[in-house]
Design a protein around this motif. Sequence first.
Motif, PDB file in Angstrom:
ATOM      1  N   LYS A 206     -20.507  11.183   6.408  1.00  0.00           N
ATOM      2  CA  LYS A 206     -19.806  11.185   7.700  1.00  0.00           C
ATOM      3  C   LYS A 206     -18.671  10.159   7.670  1.00  0.00           C
ATOM      4  CE  LYS A 206     -23.686  12.507  10.691  1.00  0.00           C
ATOM      5  NZ  LYS A 206     -23.223  13.705  11.402  1.00  0.00           N
ATOM      6  N   PRO A 207     -17.589  10.419   8.427  1.00  0.00           N
ATOM      7  CA  PRO A 207     -16.417   9.517   8.376  1.00  0.00           C
ATOM      8  C   PRO A 207     -16.775   8.062   8.710  1.00  0.00           C
ATOM      9  CG  PRO A 207     -15.875  11.535   9.566  1.00  0.00           C
ATOM     10  CD  PRO A 207     -17.350  11.594   9.289  1.00  0.00           C
ATOM     11  N   GLU A 208     -17.749   7.833   9.605  1.00  0.00           N
ATOM     12  CA  GLU A 208     -18.067   6.465  10.024  1.00  0.00           C
ATOM     13  C   GLU A 208     -19.013   5.755   9.057  1.00  0.00           C
ATOM     14  OE1 GLU A 208     -18.823   9.241  11.586  1.00  0.00           O
ATOM     15  OE2 GLU A 208     -20.809   9.191  12.519  1.00  0.00           O
ATOM     16  N   ILE A 209     -19.458   6.483   8.026  1.00  0.00           N
ATOM     17  CA  ILE A 209     -20.383   5.903   7.055  1.00  0.00           C
ATOM     18  C   ILE A 209     -19.589   5.316   5.888  1.00  0.00           C
ATOM     19  CG2 ILE A 209     -22.199   6.479   5.370  1.00  0.00           C
ATOM     20  CD1 ILE A 209     -23.281   6.569   8.165  1.00  0.00           C
ATOM     21  N   LEU A 210     -19.929   4.100   5.489  1.00  0.00           N
ATOM     22  CA  LEU A 210     -19.302   3.515   4.304  1.00  0.00           C
ATOM     23  C   LEU A 210     -19.638   4.367   3.093  1.00  0.00           C
ATOM     24  CD1 LEU A 210     -19.975  -0.314   4.679  1.00  0.00           C
ATOM     25  CD2 LEU A 210     -17.786   0.884   4.860  1.00  0.00           C
ATOM     26  N   ASP A 211     -18.707   4.464   2.166  1.00  0.00           N
ATOM     27  CA  ASP A 211     -18.909   5.303   0.991  1.00  0.00           C
ATOM     28  C   ASP A 211     -18.518   4.475  -0.232  1.00  0.00           C
ATOM     29  OD1 ASP A 211     -18.853   7.189  -0.999  1.00  0.00           O
ATOM     30  OD2 ASP A 211     -17.129   8.279  -0.200  1.00  0.00           O
ATOM     31  N   PRO A 212     -19.455   3.655  -0.741  1.00  0.00           N
ATOM     32  CA  PRO A 212     -19.111   2.736  -1.827  1.00  0.00           C
ATOM     33  C   PRO A 212     -18.633   3.449  -3.090  1.00  0.00           C
ATOM     34  CG  PRO A 212     -21.453   2.538  -1.213  1.00  0.00           C
ATOM     35  CD  PRO A 212     -20.847   3.537  -0.284  1.00  0.00           C
TER      36      PRO A 212
ATOM     37  N   VAL B   2     -13.945   4.576  -6.633  1.00  0.00           N
ATOM     38  CA  VAL B   2     -12.980   5.493  -7.239  1.00  0.00           C
ATOM     39  C   VAL B   2     -11.571   5.186  -6.737  1.00  0.00           C
ATOM     40  CG1 VAL B   2     -12.241   7.908  -7.382  1.00  0.00           C
ATOM     41  CG2 VAL B   2     -14.670   7.345  -7.587  1.00  0.00           C
ATOM     42  N   ALA B   3     -11.456   4.953  -5.414  1.00  0.00           N
ATOM     43  CA  ALA B   3     -10.140   4.652  -4.829  1.00  0.00           C
ATOM     44  C   ALA B   3      -9.550   3.390  -5.444  1.00  0.00           C
ATOM     45  CB  ALA B   3     -10.264   4.518  -3.313  1.00  0.00           C
TER      46      ALA B   3
ATOM     47  N   PRO C 127      -5.521   3.489  -8.899  1.00  0.00           N
ATOM     48  CA  PRO C 127      -4.238   2.822  -9.189  1.00  0.00           C
ATOM     49  C   PRO C 127      -4.280   1.999 -10.483  1.00  0.00           C
ATOM     50  CG  PRO C 127      -5.283   1.889  -7.218  1.00  0.00           C
ATOM     51  CD  PRO C 127      -6.078   3.091  -7.611  1.00  0.00           C
ATOM     52  N   ARG C 128      -5.442   1.452 -10.832  1.00  0.00           N
ATOM     53  CA  ARG C 128      -5.552   0.704 -12.090  1.00  0.00           C
ATOM     54  C   ARG C 128      -5.287   1.603 -13.287  1.00  0.00           C
ATOM     55  NH1 ARG C 128     -10.169  -1.657  -9.685  1.00  0.00           N
ATOM     56  NH2 ARG C 128     -11.598  -0.531 -11.042  1.00  0.00           N
ATOM     57  N   LEU C 129      -5.576   2.895 -13.156  1.00  0.00           N
ATOM     58  CA  LEU C 129      -5.352   3.843 -14.250  1.00  0.00           C
ATOM     59  C   LEU C 129      -4.010   4.557 -14.131  1.00  0.00           C
ATOM     60  CD1 LEU C 129      -8.968   5.289 -14.481  1.00  0.00           C
ATOM     61  CD2 LEU C 129      -7.826   3.854 -16.152  1.00  0.00           C
ATOM     62  N   GLY C 130      -3.205   4.135 -13.156  1.00  0.00           N
ATOM     63  CA  GLY C 130      -1.871   4.697 -13.039  1.00  0.00           C
ATOM     64  C   GLY C 130      -1.737   5.851 -12.054  1.00  0.00           C
ATOM     65  N   PHE C 131      -2.822   6.193 -11.364  1.00  0.00           N
ATOM     66  CA  PHE C 131      -2.757   7.259 -10.365  1.00  0.00           C
ATOM     67  C   PHE C 131      -2.507   6.608  -9.009  1.00  0.00           C
ATOM     68  CE2 PHE C 131      -5.913   8.656 -13.577  1.00  0.00           C
ATOM     69  CZ  PHE C 131      -5.162   9.668 -14.159  1.00  0.00           C
ATOM     70  N   ASP C 132      -1.228   6.550  -8.602  1.00  0.00           N
ATOM     71  CA  ASP C 132      -0.897   5.771  -7.410  1.00  0.00           C
ATOM     72  C   ASP C 132      -0.580   6.639  -6.194  1.00  0.00           C
ATOM     73  OD1 ASP C 132       1.369   6.833  -8.390  1.00  0.00           O
ATOM     74  OD2 ASP C 132       2.364   4.942  -8.845  1.00  0.00           O
ATOM     75  N   GLY C 133      -0.916   7.914  -6.260  1.00  0.00           N
ATOM     76  CA  GLY C 133      -0.543   8.816  -5.173  1.00  0.00           C
ATOM     77  C   GLY C 133      -1.584   8.969  -4.073  1.00  0.00           C
ATOM     78  N   PHE C 134      -2.701   8.244  -4.176  1.00  0.00           N
ATOM     79  CA  PHE C 134      -3.807   8.500  -3.253  1.00  0.00           C
ATOM     80  C   PHE C 134      -4.146   7.264  -2.427  1.00  0.00           C
ATOM     81  CE2 PHE C 134      -4.214  10.919  -7.191  1.00  0.00           C
ATOM     82  CZ  PHE C 134      -4.038  12.201  -6.693  1.00  0.00           C
ATOM     83  N   VAL C 135      -4.423   7.469  -1.142  1.00  0.00           N
ATOM     84  CA  VAL C 135      -4.672   6.321  -0.272  1.00  0.00           C
ATOM     85  C   VAL C 135      -6.162   6.068  -0.047  1.00  0.00           C
ATOM     86  CG1 VAL C 135      -2.439   6.396   0.869  1.00  0.00           C
ATOM     87  CG2 VAL C 135      -4.311   7.750   1.807  1.00  0.00           C
ATOM     88  N   SER C 136      -6.989   7.112  -0.121  1.00  0.00           N
ATOM     89  CA  SER C 136      -8.427   6.877   0.001  1.00  0.00           C
ATOM     90  C   SER C 136      -9.191   8.031  -0.633  1.00  0.00           C
ATOM     91  CB  SER C 136      -8.850   6.700   1.455  1.00  0.00           C
ATOM     92  OG  SER C 136      -8.888   7.940   2.127  1.00  0.00           O
TER      93      SER C 136
ATOM     94  N   ARG D 292     -18.304  16.377  -5.232  1.00  0.00           N
ATOM     95  CA  ARG D 292     -17.074  16.802  -4.562  1.00  0.00           C
ATOM     96  C   ARG D 292     -16.309  15.547  -4.155  1.00  0.00           C
ATOM     97  NH1 ARG D 292     -15.190  20.804  -0.436  1.00  0.00           N
ATOM     98  NH2 ARG D 292     -14.125  19.626   1.163  1.00  0.00           N
ATOM     99  N   PHE D 293     -15.065  15.451  -4.570  1.00  0.00           N
ATOM    100  CA  PHE D 293     -14.227  14.300  -4.205  1.00  0.00           C
ATOM    101  C   PHE D 293     -13.128  14.776  -3.264  1.00  0.00           C
ATOM    102  CE2 PHE D 293     -15.924  13.407  -8.396  1.00  0.00           C
ATOM    103  CZ  PHE D 293     -16.326  12.090  -8.310  1.00  0.00           C
ATOM    104  N   GLU D 294     -12.906  14.021  -2.195  1.00  0.00           N
ATOM    105  CA  GLU D 294     -11.764  14.279  -1.326  1.00  0.00           C
ATOM    106  C   GLU D 294     -10.778  13.127  -1.490  1.00  0.00           C
ATOM    107  OE1 GLU D 294     -14.053  16.871   2.178  1.00  0.00           O
ATOM    108  OE2 GLU D 294     -13.152  14.928   2.668  1.00  0.00           O
TER     109      GLU D 294
END
Lengths: 86, 86
Positions: free
Chosen positions: A11-17, A22-23, A27-36, B42-44
């Motif tokens: 659920k959106p309100e649940i933390l997802d460690p 992954v998020a 960026p450490r691997l060079g994939f900088d196009g994603f925000v979450s 599944r990744f979003e």
Amino acid sequence: MGRVVVDVMPKPEILDPQGKAVAGALPRLGFDGFVSVRQGKRFELEVDGDVTPEILAQAREAAVTLLSNPVIEDVVAVTDASGEGQ
Amino acid sequence: MGRVVVDVMPKPEILDPQGKAVAGALPRLGFDGFVSVRQGKRFELEVDGDVTPEILAQAREAAVTLLSNPVIEDVVAVTDASGEGQ
């Protein structure tokens, strides 16, 4: 052989460690196009025969009772994926 | 806000104990329409803006390098899911 795919996400309100990890790694691997990122589960249920409306109803019921924990997860999709290859 | 969905499943020849456990539990709970179950991930991935071809290419690259273990898992789909609600 029919196949029903059930997608379950936290659920959106649940933390997802896992998603957070992954998020942070992207960026450490060079994939900088994603925000979450959120990480959930995908189940493929194989059916002996066609996916009838009854089978799909069973899958929907199983999705909310067995395949997901409704306190922390949402079933985002239950789909007939018989046509898809693999 | 765009969204890319990446689906990862265990390879067919890999044992899937989680899927097996679900497959065993379904008939005990009265869901007798299914012959086997595989459980995957599944990744979003949320994008700030539109999902461009470049973003989709990044997602495909990330799917095989970071989001899946190519020894035991297959990336079954990388899709632009921006249109889907939630």
